[in-house]
Write an enzyme that holds these catalytic residues in place. Structure first.
Site, PDB file in Angstrom:
ATOM      1  CE1 TYR A 171      23.642  40.807  57.727  1.00  0.00           C
ATOM      2  CE2 TYR A 171      23.128  42.635  59.193  1.00  0.00           C
ATOM      3  CZ  TYR A 171      23.123  42.072  57.926  1.00  0.00           C
ATOM      4  OH  TYR A 171      22.610  42.775  56.863  1.00  0.00           O
ATOM      5  CE  LYS A 175      25.665  42.872  55.235  1.00  0.00           C
ATOM      6  NZ  LYS A 175      25.688  42.552  53.782  1.00  0.00           N
TER       7      LYS A 175
END
Length: 248
Positions: A171, A175
């Site tokens: 995750y 980003k």
């Protein structure tokens, strides 16, 4: 940053991906409060229609956009829907994202888990952006807002005193990847009038984090609405939270 979006072709039209709940829903509500027409992009039909109903009950001119950001045909169909109905798109908010599940310790993560997260959080943004970019080019004030996170900041991740959540090999790096891609979009689109920026909503109470966040989704939506309404001389290729610029 001054909140202003000038459009002489009627009501401003926005598309928010992953808008059936959480921060995406509140972004749609915030843009709708400006009198905009807001497309609720979501892949789950029941949740999408329920979000449209509740937004309309709040006075938002919302409409449904079936959209799975991981599917090429779905992104193309969404663009065709917007083209047929409006002939243009003024604002795109790429909000849809997944965590891929935890734990994500780099030494034990399944590469398939990383691939799944990147497919949604990065490739999904590229897929949808490129599908609707011809419509954005028809707008008088085109804006793209990509929803990132402070966990995507390498500076913050490297700061032992900064809170950036659990160790993550999927995750958080997704980003960071999204941040880098957004900068490249901004570089390519320089001089076209399309402003492309990154928004960090903060640690919000959402399904994504098991409702452990300390901010409300409505609070998290504020920076996205601000970036969606930038004036023509506003920034592009930058990374912001509600308080201002964030380190890369």
């Amino acid at each position: 940053m001054v909140a202003m979006n000038e459009n002489t072709n009627g009501p401003t039209v926005a598309l928010v991906t992953g808008a059936n709940k959480g921060i995406g829903y509140e972004i749609a509500a915030g843009l709708g409060a400006l009198g905009w027409q807001v497309g609720v992009g979501a892949r789950d039909g029941q949740r999408r229609e329920e979000a449209v109903r509740t937004l309309r009950a709040r006075g938002v001119d919302a409409f449904a956009v079936p959209l799975d950001v991981t599917d090429d045909d779905s992104a193309t169909a969404a663009a065709e829907l917007l083209a047929e109905r409006f002939g243009r798109l003024d604002v795109l908010v790429n909000n849809a994202a997944v965590t891929g599940g935890m734990p994500q310790a780099p030494t034990g993560v399944d590469p398939a888990q990383v691939r799944l997260v990147v497919e949604t959080n990065v490739l999904g943004v590229i897929r949808v952006t490129n599908a609707v970019l011809p419509l954005l080019r028809r707008s008088a004030a085109p804006r793209i807002v990509n929803m990132s996170s402070g966990v995507g900041s390498l500076a913050l991740q490297s700061d032992p005193d900064a809170f950036t959540g659990p160790t993550s090999a999927a995750y958080a790096p997704s980003k960071t990847f999204l941040n880098a891609v957004t900068v490249q979009y901004a570089k390519e689109l320089t001089g076209t009038g399309v402003l492309v920026n990154l928004a960090c909503p903060g640690y919000c109470d959402t399904d994504l984090n098991g409702h452990r966040g300390t901010r409300t989704p409505a609070q998290g939506a504020v920076i996205a609405v601000r970036l969606a309404t930038l004036p023509a001389d506003g920034p592009t290729g930058q990374f912001f939270n509600e308080d201002g610029p964030l380190p890369w």
